[in-house]
Design a protein around this motif. Structure first.
Motif, short mmCIF file in Angstrom:
data_model
loop_
_atom_site.label_atom_id
_atom_site.label_comp_id
_atom_site.label_asym_id
_atom_site.label_seq_id
_atom_site.Cartn_x
_atom_site.Cartn_y
_atom_site.Cartn_z
N ARG B 85 0.83 -1.21 0.00
CA ARG B 85 0.00 0.00 0.00
C ARG B 85 0.86 1.26 0.00
O ARG B 85 0.35 2.37 -0.01
CB ARG B 85 -0.92 0.04 1.22
N GLY B 86 2.19 1.08 0.12
CA GLY B 86 3.07 2.24 0.03
C GLY B 86 3.71 2.67 1.34
O GLY B 86 4.05 3.83 1.52
N VAL B 87 3.88 1.75 2.27
CA VAL B 87 4.53 2.07 3.54
C VAL B 87 5.86 1.34 3.62
O VAL B 87 5.91 0.12 3.48
CB VAL B 87 3.65 1.64 4.74
N ASP B 169 9.49 3.40 -3.85
CA ASP B 169 8.78 4.67 -3.92
C ASP B 169 7.61 4.74 -2.93
O ASP B 169 6.46 4.95 -3.30
CB ASP B 169 8.27 4.89 -5.35
N PRO B 170 7.90 4.55 -1.64
CA PRO B 170 6.81 4.53 -0.66
C PRO B 170 6.22 5.92 -0.45
O PRO B 170 6.92 6.92 -0.57
CB PRO B 170 7.50 4.04 0.62
N VAL B 203 7.33 11.44 5.76
CA VAL B 203 8.43 10.73 6.40
C VAL B 203 8.25 10.81 7.91
O VAL B 203 7.97 11.87 8.46
CB VAL B 203 9.80 11.32 5.99
N LEU B 204 8.38 9.64 8.54
CA LEU B 204 8.26 9.57 10.00
C LEU B 204 9.58 9.03 10.54
O LEU B 204 10.01 7.94 10.16
CB LEU B 204 7.10 8.63 10.37
N VAL B 205 10.24 9.82 11.39
CA VAL B 205 11.57 9.45 11.86
C VAL B 205 11.56 9.35 13.38
O VAL B 205 10.95 10.18 14.06
CB VAL B 205 12.62 10.51 11.41
N ILE B 206 12.26 8.36 13.89
CA ILE B 206 12.52 8.28 15.32
C ILE B 206 13.98 8.63 15.50
O ILE B 206 14.83 8.09 14.80
CB ILE B 206 12.27 6.86 15.85
N GLU B 207 14.28 9.55 16.40
CA GLU B 207 15.68 9.92 16.53
C GLU B 207 15.97 10.38 17.96
O GLU B 207 15.11 10.92 18.65
CB GLU B 207 16.03 11.01 15.51
N HIS B 208 17.21 10.18 18.38
CA HIS B 208 17.65 10.60 19.70
C HIS B 208 18.51 11.85 19.64
O HIS B 208 18.56 12.63 20.57
CB HIS B 208 18.48 9.48 20.35
N ASP B 209 19.20 11.99 18.50
CA ASP B 209 20.18 13.05 18.35
C ASP B 209 19.47 14.39 18.12
O ASP B 209 18.95 14.66 17.04
CB ASP B 209 21.10 12.69 17.18
N MET B 210 19.44 15.25 19.18
CA MET B 210 18.64 16.47 19.12
C MET B 210 19.12 17.45 18.05
O MET B 210 18.33 18.10 17.37
CB MET B 210 18.67 17.19 20.48
N GLU B 211 20.44 17.50 17.88
CA GLU B 211 21.00 18.40 16.88
C GLU B 211 20.49 18.00 15.50
O GLU B 211 20.13 18.83 14.67
CB GLU B 211 22.53 18.28 16.94
N PHE B 212 20.47 16.67 15.28
CA PHE B 212 20.01 16.15 14.00
C PHE B 212 18.52 16.43 13.81
O PHE B 212 18.08 16.83 12.74
CB PHE B 212 20.31 14.64 13.94
N VAL B 213 17.76 16.25 14.88
CA VAL B 213 16.31 16.48 14.80
C VAL B 213 16.03 17.93 14.41
O VAL B 213 15.20 18.21 13.55
CB VAL B 213 15.63 16.14 16.14
N GLU B 214 16.77 18.85 15.03
CA GLU B 214 16.59 20.28 14.70
C GLU B 214 16.79 20.54 13.22
O GLU B 214 16.14 21.39 12.63
CB GLU B 214 17.58 21.12 15.50
#
Lengths: 383, 250
Positions: B85-87, B169-170, B203-214
């Motif tokens: 279905r595209g995920v 190509d999700p 796009v859904l991302v899980i991340e710990h690195d705050m600098e990267f998240v910013e």
């Protein structure tokens, strides 16, 4: 042409490997060995079918079956039932209390041919049954296991249990199956004496032809996207699942194909050896088949044929002179393979053969050509 | 019960709950993601971040609630159907096929020949090869096509897995800690990569690195004990006293 070369033969190394094997089994053995020994090699080569099935299922697919004897046995029993019915014509069995049924049924006070034996009086049905029934049985086991995501050790144990159940069933239902003695005293195939020397030679060549055919078919599967998916499933099953594949279907298919191949071997076994018994169905033969595959190299379609031949030559030679030592030797070989050369004979060959060939070439003053690179993505671990 | 309402969002999660033996790993979660949006979920260990991804991609079955993607209910579908279905979903540790080359890894992920017989007769056509080349270039691995994946660096493995998703190509791409174990330079390259691939999809991302998240986040959701603690733009979330208390302050 390129389809045949790349997809069926597996490129240069695969083609050479298959050519060498074909020369050995089709020309060298028949020239060097007498009828008795050649028949023995023919018997060994029927086990090679099961070993090849394990290359696909275990080596590439990562699913170990400890029950390939089940399918080898089903193929063998299918053929034996047909031959037995032919051998049990009313004239041949006139002295029985019920003429026209197999002798062991008569001894067990059975007075009519059981319903499931009836269709095996037709050669056409028998051939179809050998090709279809073992694969169908594998399909049911496969759906029950793989759709529920049963795999690994659990799958291995369950296949082993099924092998035991089948053996117990065959031994226990003596009147229907011939019991522990199996189905013996097979003589003719459509009136043609299968115990004659000419028949044995013919069966040997048919057996070799089928074996080569199975190797080509297996190579086609392994060089297709399906083959790479098998490796991918072995490595990271979840990643394959989350790339949009229904993993269970792939495992079911390869399990059915492995059953089909093993059953072919079983049917050829019955034809060449002249009987079938539960001792080729149970745990011990099933594990021996795994050892053949491991020693030959579980990633190599050709290597396992050599592995099967080597172990069986060893078994025959040693058990003639030191019968009690053989099992220890075979167990030791298996442990050595697992610990020291996990890719078996084929692995040793691909590791050392370039050096050996180089040495031979330099000894004879030949130039060493640059090895051609395999075409992108089609390389195999070894031939 | 799956809700009957349709939304304009690409992904809409409503009242989603999953409990393991009474422990609610995700508790009544509501989350909406737009097309072209790069949404980051942060939160302390055990907040239920990975569980949310597991629920969306079907690895874990929800206890109650609804997950709708392009207005199709996902909770009743099996894993491979959800993918179709595209995920697409990237796992926390790089999950690639170590025994295959980079080219083969991408080819196996190509969204054709997905059935047993389809894969047996799958042809490596020009179209397939050019798509693989295009993706390889995007993930900066076009020089490593014949390299066995096991030999790649940790960061390259992460990129390869992202590429294996992109080739399909999700419409929704989910990445679980995509920069874990990466060097500073690789992080920068990954941030650029994510910014470019978020166009035209969610796009859904899980991340710990705050600098990267910013650097990457359009919107941020903070999870804590299976519940949403705060949501919004990164700078708003960072100022939220509740968030500072449970997470950022440490």
């Amino acid at each position: 042409m390129s389809f045949v070369y790349d997809k069926l033969l597996g490129g240069k190394s695969g083609a050479i490997g298959l050519l060498v094997l074909s020369v050995i089994i089709l020309i060298v053995f028949p020239m060097l060995l007498d009828g008795f020994r050649l028949n023995l090699v023919g018997k060994y080569l029927t086990y090679a079918f099961a070993a090849i099935s394990l290359v696909l299922l275990w080596g590439y697919g990562g699913t170990l079956s400890l029950g390939q004897g089940i399918f080898f046995g089903l193929g063998g029993y299918g053929m034996a039932m047909f031959l037995k019915l032919e051998a049990s014509s009313p004239e041949n069995t006139a002295i029985q209390s019920t003429p026209g049924i197999p002798d062991f049924m008569d001894w067990n006070q059975i007075t009519a041919l059981p319903w499931f034996w009836e269709p095996f009086s037709s050669f056409g049905f028998t051939l179809l049954a050998i090709l279809v029934l073992p694969a169908l049985f594998a399909y049911f086991i496969g759906v029950a296991m793989f759709k529920r995501r049963v795999g690994g050790v659990y799958f291995a144990i369950i296949t082993q249990v099924i092998a035991v159940i089948l053996t117990v069933l065959i031994v226990g239902q003596q009147g229907y199956t011939g019991g522990i003695n199996g189905i013996t005293d097979l003589r003719t195939l459509n009136g043609w004496d299968i115990t004659s020397d000419s028949a044995k030679y013919l069966f040997y060549y048919i057996n070799c032809g089928l074996l080569i055919g199975v190797i080509l078919l297996s190579r086609f599967i392994l060089t297709s996207k399906f083959g790479r998916l098998l490796l991918a499933i072995r490595d990271k099953e979840d990643r394959v699942r989350f790339s949009g594949y229904d993993v269970a279907n792939f495992k079911i298919f390869i399990f059915c194909f492995a059953a089909f191949v093993s059953a072919l071997g079983g049917a050829m076994f019955t034809l060449q050896v002249g009987f079938m018994s539960p001792s080729f169905v149970g745990i011990v033969p099933s594990i021996e088949m795994v050892i053949f595959a491991a020693v030959g190299g579980r990633m190599s379609l050709i290597g396992v044929v050599y592995g099967t031949l080597l172990i069986n030559f060893g078994k025959t030679t040693f058990s003639e002179s030191f019968p009690e030592l053989w099992l220890f030797l075979m167990g030791g070989t298996f442990i050595a393979v697992v610990m020291f050369f996990p890719n078996g004979l084929a692995g040793l060959w691909s590791q050392y053969s370039p050096d050996i060939i180089k040495k031979i070439r330099s000894t004879f003053g030949m130039a060493n050509p640059e090895l051609p690179l395999s075409s992108p993505g089609l390389k195999e671990t070894n031939s | 019960m799956p809700s009957m309402t349709n939304t304009d969002f690409s992904l809409s999660i409503e009242d989603l709950t999953v409990s393991f033996d009474g422990f609610k790993a995700v508790d009544n979660l509501n989350l909406y993601i737009d097309k072209n949006e790069l949404h980051v979920v942060i939160g302390p260990n055990g907040a239920g971040k990975t569980t949310v991804l597991d629920l969306i991609c079907g690895k874990t079955k929800s206890t109650s609630g609804s997950i709708k993607f392009l207005n199709q209910e996902l909770t009743t579908l099996s894993e491979h159907e959800i993918v179709r279905r595209g995920v697409g979903r990237k796992f926390q540790t790089p999950s690639i096929y170590e025994n295959l080359s980079v080219f083969e890894n991408l080819e196996v992920s190509y969204p054709e020949g997905r059935g047993v017989f389809g894969s047996l007769f799958f042809k490596r056509s020009e179209k397939v090869i050019s798509k693989i080349n295009e993706i390889a270039k995007l993930i900066m691995l076009d020089g490593e096509m014949e390299t066995e994946a096991a030999l790649l660096s940790h960061g390259q493995k992460q990129w390869l897995e992202i590429g294996m998703l992109l080739i399909q190509d999700p419409q929704l791409l989910m990445l679980d800690e995509p920069v874990a174990g990466m060097s500073v330079k690789e992080r920068e390259q990954t941030a650029e990569l994510l910014n470019s691939i978020s166009k035209g999809r969610s796009v859904l991302v899980i991340e710990h690195d705050m600098e990267f998240v910013e650097r990457i986040a359009h919107k941020v959701t903070v999870l804590h004990q299976g519940k949403i603690l705060a949501a919004g733009k990164m700078d708003e979330v960072q100022k939220d006293p509740k968030v500072i208390e449970v997470y950022l302050g440490h």
